[in-house]
Design an enzyme around this catalytic site. Structure first.
Site, PDB file in Angstrom:
ATOM      1  N   GLU A  15       0.758  -1.180   0.030  1.00 23.31           N
ATOM      2  CA  GLU A  15       0.002   0.110   0.189  1.00 23.31           C
ATOM      3  C   GLU A  15       0.847   1.276  -0.140  1.00 23.31           C
ATOM      4  O   GLU A  15       2.172   1.146   0.105  1.00 23.31           O
ATOM      5  CB  GLU A  15      -0.935   0.045   1.084  1.00 23.31           C
ATOM      6  N   ASN A 156     -10.444   5.230   2.325  1.00 24.73           N
ATOM      7  CA  ASN A 156      -9.382   5.051   0.838  1.00 24.73           C
ATOM      8  C   ASN A 156      -9.451   6.252  -0.054  1.00 24.73           C
ATOM      9  O   ASN A 156     -10.318   7.204   0.093  1.00 24.73           O
ATOM     10  CB  ASN A 156      -9.665   3.653   0.330  1.00 24.73           C
ATOM     11  N   ASP A 217     -10.309   1.326  -4.103  1.00 25.06           N
ATOM     12  CA  ASP A 217      -9.377   1.272  -2.994  1.00 25.06           C
ATOM     13  C   ASP A 217      -8.633   2.497  -3.229  1.00 25.06           C
ATOM     14  O   ASP A 217      -9.105   3.600  -3.333  1.00 25.06           O
ATOM     15  CB  ASP A 217      -8.380  -0.013  -2.998  1.00 25.06           C
TER      16      ASP A 217
END
Length: 315
Positions: A15, A156, A217
């Site tokens: 991430e 997100n 996301d």
């Protein structure tokens, strides 16, 4: 345009990638693996740095106009490191219950403030819309923490338009991306409006079946104002116009891309992280590059990475 693999040593949950222009390196986190990572693309070498708990997001830091390490959002606190592998200094505590919440997606704005969204992770039962977006300002000591938006379960997709007058923010479980008008200081105003609403996962759907495009996301915005969004379980990164129209679908070698960013010497390389944590053995056998980091060349530049700025450098 085709993806190539930048890091073929998979992370559990890659991430928060960002391009460090001063160093010409790509940085990111492995949330489930509790580590930071960085690489010079093409070198084949990946440096890893173990963290004491889950890192939700990171950004470069500057002080006095010069590079000054990193800012790191750990589970319930914001830390500073003067350099890679250096001591972690807590500069702010997030006002959350670390037993059920943690820091998640975030990045810095043009003013050098770190914006951090949280995620609800209950011990049992479904996630609830009790997560928030916090603004952490290091321009004064001690750093100031301010809650700005709330009402999501998994924050997100944080990104700003090129003129910084629009903020994008996503609630992944509801498949909703919202946008908020910002004041001249970049602060979101009001309740916002739906930018894109994606279809929910069909009941009984299993990975690998058609009929589901994934849920939004992490994201990034390019110099033309287009919003690039990783679609978790959709195996794609979408390029959306400022009006929410789909301009491009870029299918990834992993079913669960997590967050894109722009980088490279000319800003025209799109990188994307991905996940393998919690994925089935069958899926991983079919998509063995799950958890790796990918890149492809694109025709538009991304916006430069904004650093954290604070009043005093760490030593």
């Amino acid at each position: 345009m085709a993806w190539h693999t930048v890091i073929n040593q998979p992370f559990a949950l890659g991430e928060s990638p960002f391009w460090h222009a001063d160093e010409q390196q790509l940085y990111g986190v492995d949330i489930a693996g509790r580590q930071l990572w960085r690489t010079v693309p093409g070198s084949g070498l990946v440096e890893r740095w173990a963290m004491p708990d889950e890192p939700g997001c990171i950004a470069p830091a500057r002080s006095g106009g010069v590079a000054d390490g990193l800012v790191i959002a750990l589970r319930d606190r914001i830390c500073r490191a003067p350099h890679w592998g250096g001591a972690l200094h807590t500069v702010a505590q997030l006002p959350i219950d670390a037993a059920t919440m943690r820091a998640n997606d975030g990045k810095c704005d043009a003013a050098g403030r770190l914006w951090v969204g949280t995620i609800h992770e209950p011990v049992s039962g479904p996630r609830q819309p009790v997560a928030s977006l916090f603004c952490v300002d290091g321009g004064r000591a001690p750093a100031q923490v301010r809650a700005t938006l709330t009402g999501v379960a998994n924050a997100n997709g944080l990104a700003w338009s090129p003129d910084r007058r629009t903020l994008y923010w996503t609630d992944t479980p509801t498949h909703t991306i919202k946008r908020f008008a910002c004041d001249v200081n970049g602060n979101p105003q009001g309740a916002g409006e739906v930018f894109v609403q994606f279809d929910a996962k069909p009941e009984g759907w299993t990975p690998g079946e058609p009929g589901y495009g994934g849920r939004p996301d992490g994201a990034a915005v390019d110099a033309d104002g287009n919003y690039w969004c990783a679609m978790y379980e959709g195996g794609q990164v979408l390029q959306l116009s400022p009006q929410g129209e789909v301009l491009g679908q870029h299918y990834t070698p992993a079913l669960c891309p997590t967050m894109p960013c722009f980088g490279g010497a000319d800003g025209r390389t799109l990188y994307v992280t991905s996940a393998r944590h919690g994925r089935s053995a069958a899926e991983l056998a079919q998509l063995p590059l799950s958890g790796c980091v990918f890149a492809m060349r694109v025709s538009v530049k991304g916006l430069p990475t904004q650093p954290w700025r604070e009043s005093m450098a760490l030593v």
